[in-house]
Scaffold this motif. Structure first.
Motif, mmCIF file in Angstrom:
data_model
loop_
_atom_site.group_PDB
_atom_site.id
_atom_site.type_symbol
_atom_site.label_atom_id
_atom_site.label_comp_id
_atom_site.label_asym_id
_atom_site.label_seq_id
_atom_site.Cartn_x
_atom_site.Cartn_y
_atom_site.Cartn_z
ATOM 1 N N LEU A 27 0.869 -1.339 0.194
ATOM 2 C CA LEU A 27 0.299 -0.149 0.071
ATOM 3 C C LEU A 27 0.798 1.208 0.233
ATOM 4 O O LEU A 27 1.363 2.177 0.678
ATOM 5 N N ALA A 28 1.752 1.208 -1.099
ATOM 6 C CA ALA A 28 2.503 2.243 -0.745
ATOM 7 C C ALA A 28 2.319 4.152 -0.917
ATOM 8 O O ALA A 28 1.422 4.305 -1.724
ATOM 9 N N LYS A 29 2.331 4.428 -0.226
ATOM 10 C CA LYS A 29 2.051 6.001 -0.339
ATOM 11 C C LYS A 29 2.985 7.034 -1.345
ATOM 12 O O LYS A 29 3.953 6.465 -1.340
ATOM 13 N N GLU A 30 2.497 7.535 -1.958
ATOM 14 C CA GLU A 30 2.707 8.524 -2.813
ATOM 15 C C GLU A 30 3.625 9.694 -1.886
ATOM 16 O O GLU A 30 3.501 9.768 -0.935
ATOM 17 N N PRO A 31 4.710 10.075 -2.982
ATOM 18 C CA PRO A 31 5.331 10.871 -2.189
ATOM 19 C C PRO A 31 4.514 12.363 -2.283
ATOM 20 O O PRO A 31 3.713 12.268 -2.358
ATOM 21 N N VAL A 32 5.263 13.178 -0.842
ATOM 22 C CA VAL A 32 4.255 13.916 -0.194
ATOM 23 C C VAL A 32 4.566 14.873 -0.595
ATOM 24 O O VAL A 32 5.601 15.384 -0.929
ATOM 25 N N ALA A 33 4.100 16.329 -0.833
ATOM 26 C CA ALA A 33 4.451 17.176 -0.858
ATOM 27 C C ALA A 33 4.605 17.820 0.005
ATOM 28 O O ALA A 33 4.422 18.722 0.833
ATOM 29 N N VAL A 61 -11.460 20.292 11.955
ATOM 30 C CA VAL A 61 -11.928 20.309 10.502
ATOM 31 C C VAL A 61 -13.245 20.801 9.541
ATOM 32 O O VAL A 61 -13.834 19.326 10.508
ATOM 33 N N ASP A 62 -13.772 21.572 9.711
ATOM 34 C CA ASP A 62 -15.111 21.812 8.300
ATOM 35 C C ASP A 62 -15.305 20.534 7.620
ATOM 36 O O ASP A 62 -13.957 20.909 6.334
ATOM 37 N N PRO A 63 -15.645 19.832 7.355
ATOM 38 C CA PRO A 63 -15.614 19.099 6.260
ATOM 39 C C PRO A 63 -15.702 19.631 5.000
ATOM 40 O O PRO A 63 -15.693 18.610 3.755
ATOM 41 N N LYS A 64 -16.285 21.391 5.230
ATOM 42 C CA LYS A 64 -16.679 21.630 3.429
ATOM 43 C C LYS A 64 -15.272 21.581 3.546
ATOM 44 O O LYS A 64 -14.338 21.577 2.244
ATOM 45 N N ASP A 65 -14.233 21.983 4.156
ATOM 46 C CA ASP A 65 -12.645 22.096 3.892
ATOM 47 C C ASP A 65 -12.395 20.559 3.650
ATOM 48 O O ASP A 65 -10.394 20.122 3.450
ATOM 49 N N VAL A 66 -12.508 19.264 3.501
ATOM 50 C CA VAL A 66 -12.000 18.103 2.835
ATOM 51 C C VAL A 66 -12.176 17.795 1.156
ATOM 52 O O VAL A 66 -13.242 18.417 0.770
ATOM 53 N N ASP A 67 -10.685 17.503 0.836
ATOM 54 C CA ASP A 67 -11.780 17.174 -0.569
ATOM 55 C C ASP A 67 -10.474 15.807 -0.385
ATOM 56 O O ASP A 67 -9.181 15.149 -0.285
ATOM 57 N N VAL A 68 -11.344 14.835 -0.665
ATOM 58 C CA VAL A 68 -11.098 13.625 -0.904
ATOM 59 C C VAL A 68 -11.359 13.404 -2.723
ATOM 60 O O VAL A 68 -12.410 13.069 -3.297
ATOM 61 N N THR A 69 -10.614 12.376 -2.998
ATOM 62 C CA THR A 69 -9.852 12.069 -4.371
ATOM 63 C C THR A 69 -9.879 10.969 -4.504
ATOM 64 O O THR A 69 -8.439 10.260 -3.897
ATOM 65 N N LEU A 70 -10.300 10.008 -5.859
ATOM 66 C CA LEU A 70 -9.896 8.705 -6.205
ATOM 67 C C LEU A 70 -9.798 8.251 -7.671
ATOM 68 O O LEU A 70 -10.713 8.743 -8.224
ATOM 69 N N HIS A 71 -8.013 8.157 -7.800
ATOM 70 C CA HIS A 71 -8.527 8.565 -9.683
ATOM 71 C C HIS A 71 -7.098 7.846 -9.570
ATOM 72 O O HIS A 71 -5.594 7.553 -9.098
ATOM 73 N N ASN A 72 -7.309 6.483 -10.830
ATOM 74 C CA ASN A 72 -6.589 6.019 -10.860
ATOM 75 C C ASN A 72 -5.697 5.162 -9.899
ATOM 76 O O ASN A 72 -4.510 4.922 -9.732
ATOM 77 N N SER A 73 -6.744 4.724 -9.386
ATOM 78 C CA SER A 73 -6.257 3.640 -8.102
ATOM 79 C C SER A 73 -5.768 4.335 -6.264
ATOM 80 O O SER A 73 -5.318 3.952 -5.526
ATOM 81 N N LEU A 75 -5.681 7.089 -3.476
ATOM 82 C CA LEU A 75 -6.428 8.108 -3.183
ATOM 83 C C LEU A 75 -5.896 9.253 -1.916
ATOM 84 O O LEU A 75 -5.214 9.325 -2.171
ATOM 85 N N THR A 76 -6.509 10.523 -2.121
ATOM 86 C CA THR A 76 -5.846 11.357 -2.071
ATOM 87 C C THR A 76 -6.911 12.554 -1.065
ATOM 88 O O THR A 76 -8.116 12.206 -1.395
ATOM 89 N N PHE A 102 -2.773 20.122 5.504
ATOM 90 C CA PHE A 102 -2.500 18.331 5.415
ATOM 91 C C PHE A 102 -2.997 17.388 4.170
ATOM 92 O O PHE A 102 -4.008 18.329 2.947
ATOM 93 N N PHE A 103 -2.459 16.475 3.451
ATOM 94 C CA PHE A 103 -1.747 16.308 2.769
ATOM 95 C C PHE A 103 -2.210 14.986 3.220
ATOM 96 O O PHE A 103 -0.836 14.508 3.810
ATOM 97 N N ARG A 104 -2.737 13.596 2.441
ATOM 98 C CA ARG A 104 -1.875 12.171 2.789
ATOM 99 C C ARG A 104 -2.374 11.557 1.501
ATOM 100 O O ARG A 104 -3.436 11.841 0.690
ATOM 101 N N GLN A 105 -1.697 10.459 0.717
ATOM 102 C CA GLN A 105 -2.145 9.858 -0.311
ATOM 103 C C GLN A 105 -2.058 8.645 -0.006
ATOM 104 O O GLN A 105 -0.554 7.962 0.728
ATOM 105 N N PHE A 106 -2.735 6.902 -0.264
ATOM 106 C CA PHE A 106 -2.563 6.007 -0.516
ATOM 107 C C PHE A 106 -3.097 5.589 -1.739
ATOM 108 O O PHE A 106 -3.784 6.261 -2.417
ATOM 109 N N THR A 107 -1.559 4.420 -1.972
ATOM 110 C CA THR A 107 -1.789 3.211 -3.462
ATOM 111 C C THR A 107 -3.181 2.161 -3.015
ATOM 112 O O THR A 107 -2.821 1.620 -2.158
#
Lengths: 146, 158
Positions: A27-33, A61-73, A75-76, A102-107
């Motif tokens: 479940l390697a994480k992508e390099p984080v900025a 954290v206000d839920p409005k300020d959270v951004d979840v995306t899943l693209h090409n496996s 998860l950001t 904050f920022f996290r990514q998982f494959t």
């Protein structure tokens, strides 16, 4: 005066170690900025027969300020803990909470249904449910002779 | 300046920088790192969960009140046990796995579960009977009115 950023150093180390250890699980994480984040939420990632469940601690954290995306496996999870205007005053006797981005990514494995992802925030915990997709049927490819 | 001197200086600066940074981090965070004691009945706990959690808090003082904020995501308001004893604020709590979460296997477990206690020293005496607590978005907020004798008193001219 020098700007001290021990938290981001600790975050860097944390991210670095996580990356090393998470490789064990595929479940390697992508390099984080690194430089653009102020803090890192703790997560649990669980897999059962039908879905992946990601729980991330995002207190305040206000839920409005959270951004979840899943693209090409990939998860950001990213967002921001904004400081309420009040807290700009300096009558703090103690201040440990970190504000900012904050920022996290998982494959994730490819066998997820990207369109059916669901996310909600309850009591400061972001819960993301990603259903697994039906196993693709293997396609046999005929090898043509010369 | 010789190369060696320069290197030595750079090295010394780096060490100083790290020491300062560590000191700063330590001063800021040492109290927020809290041990979580796993529940004895959670033998079904599927993961070797983290037993250290960070409960970051904030304390603000105004004329009449002490305001304390503490990050404790994933709890419900009834899981807290809060009391004030001799200018010390004790916040106890217990965070459990959701019952339907015990199946499957965990890839990553960074979040801490179990019982915890955090003690926060208060800058003055408070009237704990008048204290108010709310829990929103994973943040516990306490408003503790200062002891009457410590509040600035308005004197009306008759």
């Amino acid at each position: 005066m020098r700007q001290l950023t021990p938290f981001s150093s600790i975050n860097d180390i944390h991210n670095e170690l996580s990356r090393v250890f998470d490789n064990r699980y595929g479940l390697a994480k992508e390099p984080v900025a690194y430089t653009t984040t102020n803090w890192t939420p703790q997560v649990d990632i669980k897999e059962d027969e039908t879905e992946f469940i990601v729980l991330a601690d995002v207190p305040g954290v206000d839920p409005k300020d959270v951004d979840v995306t899943l693209h090409n496996s990939v998860l950001t999870i990213k967002g921001e803990r904004s400081s309420d205007t009040e807290s700009e005053s300096d009558n703090f006797k103690r201040r440990e909470r970190i504000r900012g981005r904050f920022f996290r990514q998982f494959t994730l494995p490819t066998s997820t249904d990207e369109d059916a992802i669901k996310a909600k925030a309850v009591n400061g915990v972001l819960e993301i449910v990603i259903p697994k997709s039906a196993k693709p049927t293997p396609v046999s490819i005929a090898v043509e002779g010369e | 300046m010789s190369t060696l001197d320069r290197l030595t200086n750079n090295f010394r600066d780096t060490v100083d920088y790290l020491a300062d940074g560590w000191q700063e981090l330590w001063n800021r965070a040492r109290n927020s790192i809290t041990h979580f004691t796993p529940h004895s009945d959670s033998s079904d706990n599927p993961a070797n969960t983290n037993s250290w959690g960070v409960l970051s808090s904030e304390l603000r003082e105004t004329e009449n009140e002490i305001e304390v904020l503490m990050e404790a995501p994933g709890m419900s308001s009834k899981d807290f046990d809060i009391r004030v004893e001799q200018q010390l604020l004790h916040i106890r709590g217990s965070k459990q796995f959701a019952a339907d979460r015990t199946e499957g296997h965990y890839h990553i477990t960074e979040r801490a579960y179990g019982s915890f206690e955090r003690v926060i020293p208060l800058p003055c005496e408070v009237d704990e009977g008048e204290a108010k607590a709310t829990y929103t978005r994973g943040v516990l907020e306490l408003v503790l009115p200062k002891h009457k004798a410590l509040q600035p008193r308005k004197i009306r001219v008759g």
